[in-house]
Motif scaffolding. Structure first.
Motif, PDB file in Angstrom:
ATOM      1  N   UNK A 145       0.835  -1.206   0.000  1.00 16.26           N
ATOM      2  CA  UNK A 145       0.000   0.000   0.000  1.00 16.26           C
ATOM      3  C   UNK A 145       0.868   1.254   0.000  1.00 16.26           C
ATOM      4  N   UNK A 146       1.945   1.237   0.785  1.00 17.79           N
ATOM      5  CA  UNK A 146       2.854   2.401   0.818  1.00 17.79           C
ATOM      6  C   UNK A 146       3.539   2.581  -0.526  1.00 17.79           C
ATOM      7  N   UNK A 147       3.956   1.499  -1.134  1.00 22.53           N
ATOM      8  CA  UNK A 147       4.623   1.572  -2.430  1.00 22.53           C
ATOM      9  C   UNK A 147       3.679   2.139  -3.485  1.00 22.53           C
ATOM     10  N   UNK A 148       2.447   1.658  -3.532  1.00 22.12           N
ATOM     11  CA  UNK A 148       1.500   2.134  -4.538  1.00 22.12           C
ATOM     12  C   UNK A 148       1.208   3.616  -4.365  1.00 22.12           C
ATOM     13  N   UNK A 149       1.132   4.087  -3.126  1.00 22.87           N
ATOM     14  CA  UNK A 149       0.923   5.528  -2.920  1.00 22.87           C
ATOM     15  C   UNK A 149       2.112   6.325  -3.445  1.00 22.87           C
ATOM     16  N   UNK A 150       3.321   5.779  -3.261  1.00 18.00           N
ATOM     17  CA  UNK A 150       4.520   6.472  -3.743  1.00 18.00           C
ATOM     18  C   UNK A 150       4.617   6.460  -5.260  1.00 18.00           C
ATOM     19  N   UNK A 151       3.966   5.504  -5.892  1.00 17.07           N
ATOM     20  CA  UNK A 151       4.035   5.380  -7.350  1.00 17.07           C
ATOM     21  C   UNK A 151       3.013   6.241  -8.069  1.00 17.07           C
ATOM     22  N   UNK A 152       2.244   7.034  -7.353  1.00 21.95           N
ATOM     23  CA  UNK A 152       1.347   7.993  -7.986  1.00 21.95           C
ATOM     24  C   UNK A 152       2.168   9.240  -8.276  1.00 21.95           C
ATOM     25  N   UNK A 153       2.280   9.608  -9.545  1.00 23.49           N
ATOM     26  CA  UNK A 153       3.170  10.703  -9.928  1.00 23.49           C
ATOM     27  C   UNK A 153       2.760  12.034  -9.340  1.00 23.49           C
TER      28      UNK A 153
END
Length: 340
Positions: free
Chosen positions: A270-278
């Protein structure tokens, strides 16, 4: 059971237009006249010395057992009547399970002593090219590396008679398939898949697609909040991290070697996916990464990401439809994709 890789390898590449013709087609343009007599070498030694690159399937990375330099091979040609073959040697490579797991590439040498049908097939003439009653397909037939030995230990590389489509004649293929082969030597020359990569569910090697896409001037940068597949409904992801050797960095398609990998825990994902939002513009940077991460669905069904873990720290988001966009990561994202 006959070992794989000892006879002709057929790879179906699809049918060309001539393969679809109802009345067949002519083969490629007429080749030059057949070769003269094969050059006879005085003493056979081994595949490792004479043909170390026979059957090479993948490059050997630093740290793996390396192949010796390619030997000097005699000229391929017809069997001289003064040379009486008594044995055949086939040199090649196989992929086998590793002793500690994973898969290894091994160089193999095999020998056959009952070669009458093969010698007879090798004495045949080439078939006439350009006949219109045969449909030539685009199958790529790769013959094995073959040598014939006489009772004095001399050897030569025989020419394989061709059929109307420019491939080894069916009699030659049948004779090679019928050889009773004995293994003479086998040695490991590289790792296809390490036990660690196998356990992690990752490939041993992968290409740094962030560098590839950025180098060709695309794709478009990720718009804020628009990273493909970054929605919470994304299924479980697998992390695979690769190290790019210095010799590969900055090349057209840098290949990395597996370092570590694992399925991402739900909270970390979940943390990774949030960081992958440009949310930041992509940096104007031309420094090749030494490490990158690949994030793929565990079931291989969904979006995937490539993330530079150092240097420019960009990422590439690839949608299931094939569309892709560049985004800008940071040290915090790289830390989330660390080994622990």
């Amino acid at each position: 059971m006959r070992p794989r890789g000892t006879t002709l390898v057929a790879t179906l590449l699809g049918l060309g237009l001539c393969g679809l013709a109802l009345t067949g087609c002519a083969g490629p343009a007429d080749p030059p006249k057949g070769p003269g007599p094969a050059e006879i070498a005085e003493k056979w030694t081994s595949c490792a010395e004479v043909a170390p690159q026979a059957g090479v399937m993948l490059p050997v990375r630093p740290g793996s057992a390396t192949s010796p330099p390619a030997g000097v091979e005699p000229r391929v040609g017809r069997i001289d009547p003064a040379f009486t073959p008594v044995a055949a040697v086939l040199c090649g490579r196989d992929v086998v399970p590793g002793a500690a797991g994973g898969r290894e590439q091994v160089a193999v040498e095999r020998r056959a002593d009952e070669i009458g049908p093969l010698v007879a097939a090798l004495a045949l003439a080439d078939e006439e090219r350009g006949r219109g009653d045969v449909a030539c397909t685009a199958d790529m037939l790769v013959p094995p590396w073959l040598a014939l030995l006489d009772d004095q230990g001399r050897w030569l590389r025989p020419y394989l008679p061709m059929d109307v489509c420019g491939k080894p004649r069916r009699e030659v293929r049948a004779a090679l398939d019928g050889l009773r082969l004995t293994s003479v030597d086998s040695r490991t020359v590289g790792i296809v898949e390490s036990s660690a990569a196998e356990a992690a569910g990752c490939a041993q090697q992968w290409a740094d697609m962030v560098w590839v896409q950025a180098s060709i001037g695309g794709p478009d940068p990720v718009a804020p909040g628009a990273a493909p597949g970054a929605a919470p409904k994304t299924g479980p992801l697998r992390l695979c991290v690769y190290q790019v050797p210095p010799s590969e960095r900055g090349g057209g398609k840098p290949a990395g070697d597996f370092v570590y990998g694992r399925p991402l825990p739900p909270e970390r994902q979940a943390d990774v996916l949030r960081a992958l939002v440009g949310t930041r513009p992509v940096a104007d940077c031309a420094t090749p990464a030494s490490r990158f991460a690949v994030l793929r669905p565990v079931d291989d069904n969904g979006p995937q990401w490539y993330v530079e873990l150092d240097a420019c720290r960009r990422f590439l988001a690839v949608a299931p439809s094939g569309g892709s966009q560049l985004g800008q990561g940071d040290a915090a994202l790289a830390a989330l994709l660390g080994p622990s």
